[in-house]
Design an enzyme around this catalytic site. Sequence first.
Site, PDB file in Angstrom:
ATOM      1  N   LEU A 196      30.951  51.130  -9.774  1.00  0.00           N
ATOM      2  CA  LEU A 196      29.809  50.979 -10.670  1.00  0.00           C
ATOM      3  C   LEU A 196      29.544  52.327 -11.311  1.00  0.00           C
ATOM      4  O   LEU A 196      29.804  53.377 -10.705  1.00  0.00           O
ATOM      5  CB  LEU A 196      28.554  50.535  -9.903  1.00  0.00           C
ATOM      6  CG  LEU A 196      28.537  49.136  -9.285  1.00  0.00           C
ATOM      7  CD1 LEU A 196      27.235  48.925  -8.526  1.00  0.00           C
ATOM      8  CD2 LEU A 196      28.737  48.057 -10.322  1.00  0.00           C
ATOM      9  N   ASP A 197      29.013  52.309 -12.528  1.00  0.00           N
ATOM     10  CA  ASP A 197      28.599  53.561 -13.172  1.00  0.00           C
ATOM     11  C   ASP A 197      27.553  54.266 -12.320  1.00  0.00           C
ATOM     12  O   ASP A 197      26.821  53.624 -11.556  1.00  0.00           O
ATOM     13  CB  ASP A 197      27.991  53.285 -14.550  1.00  0.00           C
ATOM     14  CG  ASP A 197      28.974  52.655 -15.513  1.00  0.00           C
ATOM     15  OD1 ASP A 197      30.183  52.771 -15.280  1.00  0.00           O
ATOM     16  OD2 ASP A 197      28.514  52.046 -16.501  1.00  0.00           O
ATOM     17  N   ARG A 198      27.438  55.570 -12.502  1.00  0.00           N
ATOM     18  CA  ARG A 198      26.437  56.354 -11.773  1.00  0.00           C
ATOM     19  C   ARG A 198      25.044  55.767 -11.929  1.00  0.00           C
ATOM     20  O   ARG A 198      24.284  55.670 -10.954  1.00  0.00           O
ATOM     21  CB  ARG A 198      26.433  57.807 -12.285  1.00  0.00           C
ATOM     22  CG  ARG A 198      25.398  58.682 -11.607  1.00  0.00           C
ATOM     23  CD  ARG A 198      25.083  59.921 -12.448  1.00  0.00           C
ATOM     24  NE  ARG A 198      26.164  60.876 -12.422  1.00  0.00           N
ATOM     25  CZ  ARG A 198      26.212  61.947 -11.609  1.00  0.00           C
ATOM     26  NH1 ARG A 198      25.221  62.154 -10.751  1.00  0.00           N
ATOM     27  NH2 ARG A 198      27.215  62.777 -11.659  1.00  0.00           N
ATOM     28  N   THR A 249      24.160  52.687 -12.693  1.00  0.00           N
ATOM     29  CA  THR A 249      24.030  51.275 -12.342  1.00  0.00           C
ATOM     30  C   THR A 249      23.788  51.157 -10.848  1.00  0.00           C
ATOM     31  O   THR A 249      24.414  51.839 -10.051  1.00  0.00           O
ATOM     32  CB  THR A 249      25.307  50.500 -12.728  1.00  0.00           C
ATOM     33  OG1 THR A 249      25.552  50.667 -14.126  1.00  0.00           O
ATOM     34  CG2 THR A 249      25.165  49.021 -12.419  1.00  0.00           C
TER      35      THR A 249
END
Length: 293
Positions: A138-140, A142
């Site tokens: 996951l993105d930082r 998110t």
Amino acid sequence: MKYVRNKEWCLILIDEEYHLKTIGEFMNDYVISGDKRKEYYAQNKVLLNRKPVNDAILMQKGDTLQIKAFEETDVDYLPDEGELEVVYEDDFMLVVNKPVGMLIHPDGNVTNGTLGNLVAKYYMKKGIRTPVRHIHRLDRDTTGLVMYAKSEFFLPKLDKMLFKKEIQRYYYTMVDGIVGKEEGATGTIRAALARDRHNSKKFRVDEKEGKAAVTHYTVKKQLSRSTLLEVHLETGRTHQIRVHMAYIGHPILFDELYGKPREGKTLQLQAYKIEMNQLLTHKPLHIMIPRCI
């Protein structure tokens, strides 16, 4: 199939699924490479009814396939103190809830304070001696569910399940503006994505040079100036939801790259649900966390 874990060993009771199939067919299904299976056979890490095997050995219903699938090896991330929210765990995988603003794993600039470091500490506390291996990212910015494999033997199978879309992930996101005519409305965004030429941290829609990307959404709630969507990805490109929402004119709220950031506010994107079948028993799993956005 039914199974029992006995320390480092996984004992699988062969049923109709692999009746009159070979060991090689089982190894193919679980994506074990030729070199790896030679190693397993030579070191007697795979046995059938306690006897050595090779690819050609035939299995029958009622046989016991023994796999040394949980060998103890050193945890390869530095353990980090901090709270880890475990949402689901079995012998083969761990699912945790990633906080917003946290990296999945260390990189060249960061060696601790990541989700991987917290998982390493959890493994140490539980006496689980296995490398930290995430199945997806996951993105930082998110928040939400992240899966980890707990067995080197079964890691390739989980990777294959993700690739073949046998692991389905669902998101909640709050976007700017009113999407759809009514609650319950659905939509699909098909727009290829490529890295932005002018900003290496961003991606853009590019039908000529980009990779295919498909996002499905359902309108869950319409507010006066924003809309809550449930999002389901058909592909898993970096920043896919963020870019696609901005592309249709409804960027995710407080997205500093593709929308309008606001000090003190975090990206309104949460990976809230995973649906899949358990690795061996094929029991349906519905792993969820409450909506927090």
